[in-house]
Scaffold this motif. Sequence first.
Motif, PDB file in Angstrom:
ATOM      1  N   LEU A 176     -17.056  -2.204  -3.681  1.00  0.00           N
ATOM      2  CA  LEU A 176     -16.297  -3.435  -3.494  1.00  0.00           C
ATOM      3  C   LEU A 176     -16.547  -4.434  -4.632  1.00  0.00           C
ATOM      4  O   LEU A 176     -15.656  -5.192  -5.006  1.00  0.00           O
ATOM      5  CB  LEU A 176     -16.665  -4.062  -2.142  1.00  0.00           C
ATOM      6  CG  LEU A 176     -15.510  -4.691  -1.364  1.00  0.00           C
ATOM      7  CD1 LEU A 176     -14.304  -3.778  -1.328  1.00  0.00           C
ATOM      8  CD2 LEU A 176     -15.943  -5.050   0.037  1.00  0.00           C
ATOM      9  N   VAL A 281     -30.395 -10.484  -1.565  1.00  0.00           N
ATOM     10  CA  VAL A 281     -29.566 -10.128  -0.427  1.00  0.00           C
ATOM     11  C   VAL A 281     -28.538  -9.094  -0.856  1.00  0.00           C
ATOM     12  O   VAL A 281     -27.706  -9.342  -1.710  1.00  0.00           O
ATOM     13  CB  VAL A 281     -28.868 -11.357   0.162  1.00  0.00           C
ATOM     14  CG1 VAL A 281     -28.005 -10.956   1.332  1.00  0.00           C
ATOM     15  CG2 VAL A 281     -29.909 -12.373   0.588  1.00  0.00           C
ATOM     16  N   ALA A 284     -24.161  -9.256  -1.173  1.00  0.00           N
ATOM     17  CA  ALA A 284     -23.642 -10.616  -1.042  1.00  0.00           C
ATOM     18  C   ALA A 284     -22.357 -10.706  -1.790  1.00  0.00           C
ATOM     19  O   ALA A 284     -21.391 -11.123  -1.587  1.00  0.00           O
ATOM     20  CB  ALA A 284     -24.619 -11.623  -1.609  1.00  0.00           C
TER      21      ALA A 284
ATOM     22  N   GLN B  74     -12.861  -7.004   2.961  1.00  0.00           N
ATOM     23  CA  GLN B  74     -13.591  -7.102   4.239  1.00  0.00           C
ATOM     24  C   GLN B  74     -14.951  -7.758   4.049  1.00  0.00           C
ATOM     25  O   GLN B  74     -15.422  -8.482   4.914  1.00  0.00           O
ATOM     26  CB  GLN B  74     -13.763  -5.719   4.853  1.00  0.00           C
ATOM     27  CG  GLN B  74     -14.520  -5.796   6.171  1.00  0.00           C
ATOM     28  CD  GLN B  74     -14.379  -4.543   7.001  1.00  0.00           C
ATOM     29  OE1 GLN B  74     -13.955  -3.508   6.519  1.00  0.00           O
ATOM     30  NE2 GLN B  74     -14.740  -4.641   8.265  1.00  0.00           N
ATOM     31  N   GLU B  75     -15.578  -7.462   2.912  1.00  0.00           N
ATOM     32  CA  GLU B  75     -16.794  -8.190   2.583  1.00  0.00           C
ATOM     33  C   GLU B  75     -16.503  -9.088   1.404  1.00  0.00           C
ATOM     34  O   GLU B  75     -15.631  -8.787   0.592  1.00  0.00           O
ATOM     35  CB  GLU B  75     -17.919  -7.218   2.236  1.00  0.00           C
ATOM     36  CG  GLU B  75     -18.621  -6.690   3.463  1.00  0.00           C
ATOM     37  CD  GLU B  75     -19.420  -5.453   3.130  1.00  0.00           C
ATOM     38  OE1 GLU B  75     -20.085  -5.469   2.080  1.00  0.00           O
ATOM     39  OE2 GLU B  75     -19.343  -4.491   3.900  1.00  0.00           O
ATOM     40  N   ALA B  77     -18.020  -9.669  -1.330  1.00  0.00           N
ATOM     41  CA  ALA B  77     -18.247  -9.082  -2.648  1.00  0.00           C
ATOM     42  C   ALA B  77     -18.367 -10.167  -3.720  1.00  0.00           C
ATOM     43  O   ALA B  77     -17.779 -10.071  -4.787  1.00  0.00           O
ATOM     44  CB  ALA B  77     -17.145  -8.077  -3.006  1.00  0.00           C
ATOM     45  N   LEU B  78     -19.163 -11.189  -3.407  1.00  0.00           N
ATOM     46  CA  LEU B  78     -19.444 -12.214  -4.425  1.00  0.00           C
ATOM     47  C   LEU B  78     -20.482 -11.652  -5.385  1.00  0.00           C
ATOM     48  O   LEU B  78     -21.212 -10.721  -5.050  1.00  0.00           O
ATOM     49  CB  LEU B  78     -19.997 -13.478  -3.761  1.00  0.00           C
ATOM     50  CG  LEU B  78     -19.079 -14.162  -2.749  1.00  0.00           C
ATOM     51  CD1 LEU B  78     -19.830 -15.294  -2.053  1.00  0.00           C
ATOM     52  CD2 LEU B  78     -17.832 -14.706  -3.426  1.00  0.00           C
ATOM     53  N   PHE B  79     -20.553 -12.242  -6.576  1.00  0.00           N
ATOM     54  CA  PHE B  79     -21.553 -11.798  -7.539  1.00  0.00           C
ATOM     55  C   PHE B  79     -22.845 -12.584  -7.301  1.00  0.00           C
ATOM     56  O   PHE B  79     -22.846 -13.808  -7.436  1.00  0.00           O
ATOM     57  CB  PHE B  79     -21.055 -11.997  -8.958  1.00  0.00           C
ATOM     58  CG  PHE B  79     -19.802 -11.218  -9.258  1.00  0.00           C
ATOM     59  CD1 PHE B  79     -19.592  -9.973  -8.696  1.00  0.00           C
ATOM     60  CD2 PHE B  79     -18.829 -11.726 -10.096  1.00  0.00           C
ATOM     61  CE1 PHE B  79     -18.445  -9.238  -8.960  1.00  0.00           C
ATOM     62  CE2 PHE B  79     -17.674 -11.000 -10.372  1.00  0.00           C
ATOM     63  CZ  PHE B  79     -17.481  -9.767  -9.797  1.00  0.00           C
ATOM     64  N   PRO B  80     -23.934 -11.885  -6.946  1.00  0.00           N
ATOM     65  CA  PRO B  80     -25.149 -12.600  -6.531  1.00  0.00           C
ATOM     66  C   PRO B  80     -25.795 -13.423  -7.645  1.00  0.00           C
ATOM     67  O   PRO B  80     -26.579 -14.320  -7.363  1.00  0.00           O
ATOM     68  CB  PRO B  80     -26.082 -11.481  -6.060  1.00  0.00           C
ATOM     69  CG  PRO B  80     -25.543 -10.234  -6.632  1.00  0.00           C
ATOM     70  CD  PRO B  80     -24.068 -10.440  -6.800  1.00  0.00           C
ATOM     71  N   TYR B 122     -26.430 -20.217  -4.250  1.00  0.00           N
ATOM     72  CA  TYR B 122     -26.207 -18.810  -4.590  1.00  0.00           C
ATOM     73  C   TYR B 122     -25.782 -18.062  -3.329  1.00  0.00           C
ATOM     74  O   TYR B 122     -26.126 -18.469  -2.213  1.00  0.00           O
ATOM     75  CB  TYR B 122     -27.479 -18.199  -5.183  1.00  0.00           C
ATOM     76  CG  TYR B 122     -27.681 -18.638  -6.617  1.00  0.00           C
ATOM     77  CD1 TYR B 122     -27.061 -17.952  -7.649  1.00  0.00           C
ATOM     78  CD2 TYR B 122     -28.437 -19.752  -6.925  1.00  0.00           C
ATOM     79  CE1 TYR B 122     -27.206 -18.350  -8.956  1.00  0.00           C
ATOM     80  CE2 TYR B 122     -28.581 -20.168  -8.237  1.00  0.00           C
ATOM     81  CZ  TYR B 122     -27.963 -19.470  -9.256  1.00  0.00           C
ATOM     82  OH  TYR B 122     -28.094 -19.868 -10.536  1.00  0.00           O
ATOM     83  N   PRO B 123     -25.034 -16.969  -3.505  1.00  0.00           N
ATOM     84  CA  PRO B 123     -24.512 -16.262  -2.327  1.00  0.00           C
ATOM     85  C   PRO B 123     -25.576 -15.921  -1.286  1.00  0.00           C
ATOM     86  O   PRO B 123     -25.298 -15.982  -0.096  1.00  0.00           O
ATOM     87  CB  PRO B 123     -23.910 -14.992  -2.935  1.00  0.00           C
ATOM     88  CG  PRO B 123     -23.467 -15.410  -4.284  1.00  0.00           C
ATOM     89  CD  PRO B 123     -24.502 -16.394  -4.751  1.00  0.00           C
ATOM     90  N   TYR B 124     -26.805 -15.592  -1.721  1.00  0.00           N
ATOM     91  CA  TYR B 124     -27.809 -15.213  -0.719  1.00  0.00           C
ATOM     92  C   TYR B 124     -28.175 -16.369   0.198  1.00  0.00           C
ATOM     93  O   TYR B 124     -28.768 -16.167   1.252  1.00  0.00           O
ATOM     94  CB  TYR B 124     -29.064 -14.644  -1.402  1.00  0.00           C
ATOM     95  CG  TYR B 124     -30.004 -15.662  -2.019  1.00  0.00           C
ATOM     96  CD1 TYR B 124     -31.073 -16.179  -1.287  1.00  0.00           C
ATOM     97  CD2 TYR B 124     -29.826 -16.113  -3.324  1.00  0.00           C
ATOM     98  CE1 TYR B 124     -31.938 -17.111  -1.841  1.00  0.00           C
ATOM     99  CE2 TYR B 124     -30.678 -17.047  -3.888  1.00  0.00           C
ATOM    100  CZ  TYR B 124     -31.735 -17.538  -3.136  1.00  0.00           C
ATOM    101  OH  TYR B 124     -32.572 -18.466  -3.684  1.00  0.00           O
ATOM    102  N   ARG B 131     -19.658 -17.021   3.060  1.00  0.00           N
ATOM    103  CA  ARG B 131     -19.343 -16.131   1.927  1.00  0.00           C
ATOM    104  C   ARG B 131     -17.880 -15.752   1.932  1.00  0.00           C
ATOM    105  O   ARG B 131     -17.229 -15.712   0.894  1.00  0.00           O
ATOM    106  CB  ARG B 131     -20.168 -14.848   2.029  1.00  0.00           C
ATOM    107  CG  ARG B 131     -21.579 -15.039   1.595  1.00  0.00           C
ATOM    108  CD  ARG B 131     -22.294 -13.715   1.668  1.00  0.00           C
ATOM    109  NE  ARG B 131     -23.706 -13.981   1.867  1.00  0.00           N
ATOM    110  CZ  ARG B 131     -24.575 -13.113   2.317  1.00  0.00           C
ATOM    111  NH1 ARG B 131     -24.167 -11.902   2.633  1.00  0.00           N
ATOM    112  NH2 ARG B 131     -25.829 -13.435   2.450  1.00  0.00           N
ATOM    113  N   ARG B 138     -12.080 -18.042  -4.023  1.00  0.00           N
ATOM    114  CA  ARG B 138     -12.012 -17.288  -5.267  1.00  0.00           C
ATOM    115  C   ARG B 138     -10.606 -16.708  -5.477  1.00  0.00           C
ATOM    116  O   ARG B 138     -10.128 -16.590  -6.610  1.00  0.00           O
ATOM    117  CB  ARG B 138     -13.050 -16.156  -5.219  1.00  0.00           C
ATOM    118  CG  ARG B 138     -13.047 -15.258  -6.422  1.00  0.00           C
ATOM    119  CD  ARG B 138     -14.140 -14.235  -6.355  1.00  0.00           C
ATOM    120  NE  ARG B 138     -13.910 -13.253  -5.292  1.00  0.00           N
ATOM    121  CZ  ARG B 138     -14.718 -12.238  -5.022  1.00  0.00           C
ATOM    122  NH1 ARG B 138     -15.822 -12.085  -5.732  1.00  0.00           N
ATOM    123  NH2 ARG B 138     -14.450 -11.390  -4.069  1.00  0.00           N
TER     124      ARG B 138
END
Lengths: 284, 270
Positions: A176, A281, A284, B74-75, B77-80, B122-124, B131, B138
């Motif tokens: 993904l 994580v 993410a 569905q997720e 999928a951001l860049f951490p 940050y995404p975490y 998210r 985005r």
Amino acid sequence: MAESISRISTAANREQAQSETEAGVLRRSQRRAWGGRLLFFSSLLALWWGLAASGVWSASLLPSPAAVAASLAEIGASGLLLPAIATSAQRMMIGYVISLAVGTMLGLALAQVRAVDETLGPVVTGLQSLPSISWLPPALLWFGAGEAAVLFVIVMGAVWSIAQAVRSGVRSLPPLTLRAAQMLGAHGPRLWWHVLLPATLPTFLTGMRLGWAFAWRALMAGELLSRSLRPGVGRLLSQGRDTQDMAMMLAVIVVILAFGLAVDRLLFLPLERVVARRWGVEGA
Amino acid sequence: MPVSIQRVSKTYNRYGTSVDALDDVSLNIPDGQFVSLVGPSGCGKSTLLSLVGGLETLSRGQISRTGQPAIVFQEAALFPWRTVLDNVAFGLQLRGVGKRERRDRAASALRMVHLARFAEAYPYELSGGMRQRAAIARALVLDPTVLLMDEPFGALDAQTRALLQDELLSVWERTRKTVLFVTHSLDEALILSDRVVLFSARPGRIVADVAVEAPRPRDTADPPLAALQRHLRDLLAAEVEKVARAEMDADWEGAAVTAPSPEQNVGADI
């Protein structure tokens, strides 16, 4: 109203108190780790001291820690040590930068182009298990007895683990992530630079660390074996051997260890901590 | 028509066997319409979305669309390694938009999904729902004519999902994007869309294409909507049974699928 405010503030207090205890526990466990370490190394030193003092082995085979420390101070003062460290560090820098560039490109190619993986893949795995010092004799003939030969040996030591790490890092990316990048319009070199490389950074760092260790070993062996080179740390070791100066040899080994450890602790470990925290994580 | 799908078929070839995912699907979507694609799992609804998004190539037929659609998966999928703001700004960065402008535009996209406070996080540090809102920002920041959403709330808990559905509707009412929304939840489709397109079991064909005219905000318990839901649920149950029959042993009795559940998750991935 007043009641609810007081309830909130007690909750906040409790939270604060809890985080304080957590910090306290962490500090205590760190203190304990350092205490344990100190105890371990001082007993090791004491054991060494005892064995050296017992006279079972002669001082020329097992010098005391004091003699090694004195020798270290002596080569330090003689003006041999610092230039040697500088020379070795410079070789490492150059060789490592080349390895990073080549290894990264190779790893990306392995990960992205099936034909490359099928042909070069096994070669990379094979070369990774070859001690890179094996390349010194041919390299001396190919490049002459100079810097180029020893750089070649360094690169041959570091490049494969870096390439492998990049390859497996890219391969194990969540699909993904790639689709999202594609959707946003990242293609070709920009996909590599903006997405693939940063996304694989955790694996990449492990490979870099491993590559560094391999390169450092390769360089020490190269400097030890090749007498025509400008003297580096490895050369000091062979000087120790020539004069049968065990204290000097051990002192140089301590220097080699300390250098390797310093780079690991001061460069790679902090980098890994930052990356692990931020990339922590999954998905993410 | 921002999206025009003409007689599209898609066949996958994997390890020598070919699988028909979509069979002769035609769909025209007018400007600003919110369309949900519903069907049993493996019916090709997500495939159709990928085809419209240009992430896969079609086997037969034709798809025309206005501009490059943006996709929400569905997720998230951001860049951490990027802050929320930089994640949202990334698409603009790739399009060569200057730093100041892209940060401004990303910030306003984040305001639209009420996430501006977390621009520098940050995404975490975000919850799953946050998210997914960042992922919507985005997509929105690219100002696409068409927004493709592939079960965007499928991985969220029920409360968060309801919250995000409301939020999506308010964003859509403000921007009037054309939306193609894939879901396995009939309820979700009925609450959100102008139009629900129901797909058959594989190979995916269109079984029903109904307009939902009830005013928003909607409640699926309202009689007209409930009647529509029953109608679609029966159609869907029949398709789900086909899938089940193909997956089960020959001695399976079938039909248990028609029992209504509070959350019509028929077709959810098992």
